[in-house]
Design a protein around this motif. Structure first.
Motif, PDB file in Angstrom:
ATOM      1  N   ASP A 263       0.852  -1.184   0.000  1.00  0.00           N
ATOM      2  CA  ASP A 263       0.000   0.000   0.000  1.00  0.00           C
ATOM      3  C   ASP A 263       0.892   1.239   0.000  1.00  0.00           C
ATOM      4  N   LEU A 264       1.093   1.820  -1.174  1.00  0.00           N
ATOM      5  CA  LEU A 264       2.000   2.959  -1.295  1.00  0.00           C
ATOM      6  C   LEU A 264       1.351   4.273  -0.898  1.00  0.00           C
ATOM      7  N   ARG A 265       0.044   4.314  -0.833  1.00  0.00           N
ATOM      8  CA  ARG A 265      -0.619   5.507  -0.278  1.00  0.00           C
ATOM      9  C   ARG A 265      -0.272   5.632   1.201  1.00  0.00           C
ATOM     10  N   ARG A 266      -0.299   4.514   1.899  1.00  0.00           N
ATOM     11  CA  ARG A 266       0.049   4.536   3.314  1.00  0.00           C
ATOM     12  C   ARG A 266       1.552   4.768   3.504  1.00  0.00           C
ATOM     13  N   PHE A 267       2.369   4.164   2.622  1.00  0.00           N
ATOM     14  CA  PHE A 267       3.818   4.341   2.715  1.00  0.00           C
ATOM     15  C   PHE A 267       4.225   5.807   2.629  1.00  0.00           C
ATOM     16  N   SER A 268       3.491   6.604   1.856  1.00  0.00           N
ATOM     17  CA  SER A 268       3.858   8.000   1.644  1.00  0.00           C
ATOM     18  C   SER A 268       3.412   8.920   2.774  1.00  0.00           C
ATOM     19  N   LYS A 269       2.713   8.401   3.778  1.00  0.00           N
ATOM     20  CA  LYS A 269       2.238   9.230   4.882  1.00  0.00           C
ATOM     21  C   LYS A 269       3.405   9.698   5.757  1.00  0.00           C
ATOM     22  N   PRO A 270       3.429  10.980   6.144  1.00  0.00           N
ATOM     23  CA  PRO A 270       4.546  11.491   6.962  1.00  0.00           C
ATOM     24  C   PRO A 270       4.711  10.767   8.291  1.00  0.00           C
ATOM     25  N   TRP A 271       3.608  10.327   8.903  1.00  0.00           N
ATOM     26  CA  TRP A 271       3.717   9.684  10.209  1.00  0.00           C
ATOM     27  C   TRP A 271       4.441   8.352  10.162  1.00  0.00           C
ATOM     28  N   LEU A 272       4.550   7.774   8.956  1.00  0.00           N
ATOM     29  CA  LEU A 272       5.169   6.468   8.844  1.00  0.00           C
ATOM     30  C   LEU A 272       6.699   6.527   8.775  1.00  0.00           C
ATOM     31  N   LYS A 273       7.241   7.643   8.337  1.00  0.00           N
ATOM     32  CA  LYS A 273       8.687   7.722   8.106  1.00  0.00           C
ATOM     33  C   LYS A 273       9.522   7.442   9.361  1.00  0.00           C
ATOM     34  N   PRO A 274       9.169   7.990  10.537  1.00  0.00           N
ATOM     35  CA  PRO A 274       9.969   7.659  11.727  1.00  0.00           C
ATOM     36  C   PRO A 274       9.943   6.176  12.064  1.00  0.00           C
ATOM     37  N   MET A 275       8.826   5.503  11.795  1.00  0.00           N
ATOM     38  CA  MET A 275       8.741   4.075  12.065  1.00  0.00           C
ATOM     39  C   MET A 275       9.689   3.301  11.154  1.00  0.00           C
ATOM     40  N   ILE A 276       9.754   3.722   9.879  1.00  0.00           N
ATOM     41  CA  ILE A 276      10.659   3.060   8.939  1.00  0.00           C
ATOM     42  C   ILE A 276      12.107   3.279   9.349  1.00  0.00           C
ATOM     43  N   ALA A 277      12.421   4.489   9.813  1.00  0.00           N
ATOM     44  CA  ALA A 277      13.796   4.799  10.207  1.00  0.00           C
ATOM     45  C   ALA A 277      14.268   3.903  11.349  1.00  0.00           C
ATOM     46  N   LEU A 278      13.361   3.493  12.235  1.00  0.00           N
ATOM     47  CA  LEU A 278      13.743   2.598  13.318  1.00  0.00           C
ATOM     48  C   LEU A 278      14.115   1.212  12.810  1.00  0.00           C
ATOM     49  N   ARG A 279      13.401   0.750  11.786  1.00  0.00           N
ATOM     50  CA  ARG A 279      13.640  -0.584  11.252  1.00  0.00           C
ATOM     51  C   ARG A 279      14.734  -0.606  10.189  1.00  0.00           C
ATOM     52  N   VAL A 280      15.023   0.563   9.611  1.00  0.00           N
ATOM     53  CA  VAL A 280      16.046   0.662   8.568  1.00  0.00           C
ATOM     54  C   VAL A 280      17.052   1.725   8.999  1.00  0.00           C
ATOM     55  N   PRO A 281      17.920   1.398   9.937  1.00  0.00           N
ATOM     56  CA  PRO A 281      18.894   2.387  10.438  1.00  0.00           C
ATOM     57  C   PRO A 281      19.904   2.762   9.358  1.00  0.00           C
ATOM     58  N   ARG A 282      20.436   3.979   9.457  1.00  0.00           N
ATOM     59  CA  ARG A 282      21.403   4.483   8.488  1.00  0.00           C
ATOM     60  C   ARG A 282      22.816   4.406   9.041  1.00  0.00           C
TER      61      ARG A 282
END
Length: 259
Positions: free
Chosen positions: A228-247
């Motif tokens: 679901d790329l509509r949900r993926f593009s939501k701003p609230w989701l980005k911090p959650m992704i950053a936790l699972r995909v560390p840089r």
């Protein structure tokens, strides 16, 4: 390099690394401490990663994939060819040897990839994909809704020699939503009732699972994805992704630093 194992003790790793961590030749791709290479017969993946939070554990080992054949097929996912699905080896055998008790096995597998020159959320709202081994080879379905409202409905059958034939997609069949309430559907014969056999990966915008359906009067079990790329593009989701995909932007190949 994204690595995921499933079941008890399953682990997930996907570290976002900078350009300095990349090395590439005609037959080899290296990303930090992990790499994959083609030796003319096998694709060998050497893994040396650390799991994403909240776990902190090593994921080390080797995966060897032996294709029954390599195809020359590509499926454009948009009319301008900005996104392409490339099924390199839809039918293959794999050997898994990881450094953990019970993480050694051999069986049926596949190798494919997606390529694009734009981000997925720019062009797609939603898609599902499924690959189902059959008695005669394997069948793949690609269904997508693009941002402009157009749709993709592709069905292909591959045999062990790598030959492919387009087939008429069987009807869409709804499946129960994922744990994160991602909508899911796949294809199946008339009166079939696809169902999840095992949950593999569940995210707020993505679901991967082992799915059972019925194709040409044959019960088949394969891998299914819903995105679901509509949900993926939501701003609230980005911090959650950053936790699972560390840089980890810094990497030197001449160093002894850890992953």
């Amino acid at each position: 390099m994204n690595v995921a194992t499933y079941g008890p003790g399953g682990r997930f790793t996907m570290t976002d690394r900078g350009r300095s961590a990349l090395r590439q030749t005609k037959d080899m791709l290296r990303i930090g401490p992990s790499k994959m290479g083609w030796n003319g017969k096998h694709l060998v993946v050497e893994i040396d990663e650390i799991t994403a939070p909240p776990q902190f554990a090593r994921v080390r080992g080797t995966v060897r994939l032996t294709p029954s054949a390599i195809t020359d097929q590509e499926l454009p996912l948009t009319e301008d060819g900005a996104h392409v699905w490339r099924p390199f080896a839809p039918i293959a055998q794999i050997e898994v040897d990881m450094e953990a008790p019970g993480w050694q096995w051999a069986g049926h597998g596949y190798f494919d990839a997606n390529f694009g020159i734009r981000s997925l959320e720019e062009d797609f709202s939603y898609w599902t994909w499924g690959r189902y081994p059959t008695r005669d080879g394997t069948t793949c379905f690609y269904d997508a809704v693009r941002r402009d409202g157009s749709t993709l409905a592709q069905a292909a059958r591959f045999d062990a020699s790598g030959d492919v034939s387009d087939i008429e997609p069987p009807p869409r069949r709804k499946i129960g939503k994922s744990l994160w309430q991602v909508k899911r559907e796949t294809r199946g014969d008339d009166a079939s009732h696809p169902k999840q056999i095992m949950n593999m990966l569940d995210a707020p915008f993505y679901s991967r699972s082992v799915m059972k359906t019925r194709l040409d009067a044959e019960d088949v079990i394969g891998v299914h994805e819903a995105l679901d790329l509509r949900r993926f593009s939501k701003p609230w989701l980005k911090p959650m992704i950053a936790l699972r995909v560390p840089r980890r932007p810094g990497w030197r190949f001449d160093s002894d630093q850890s992953a």
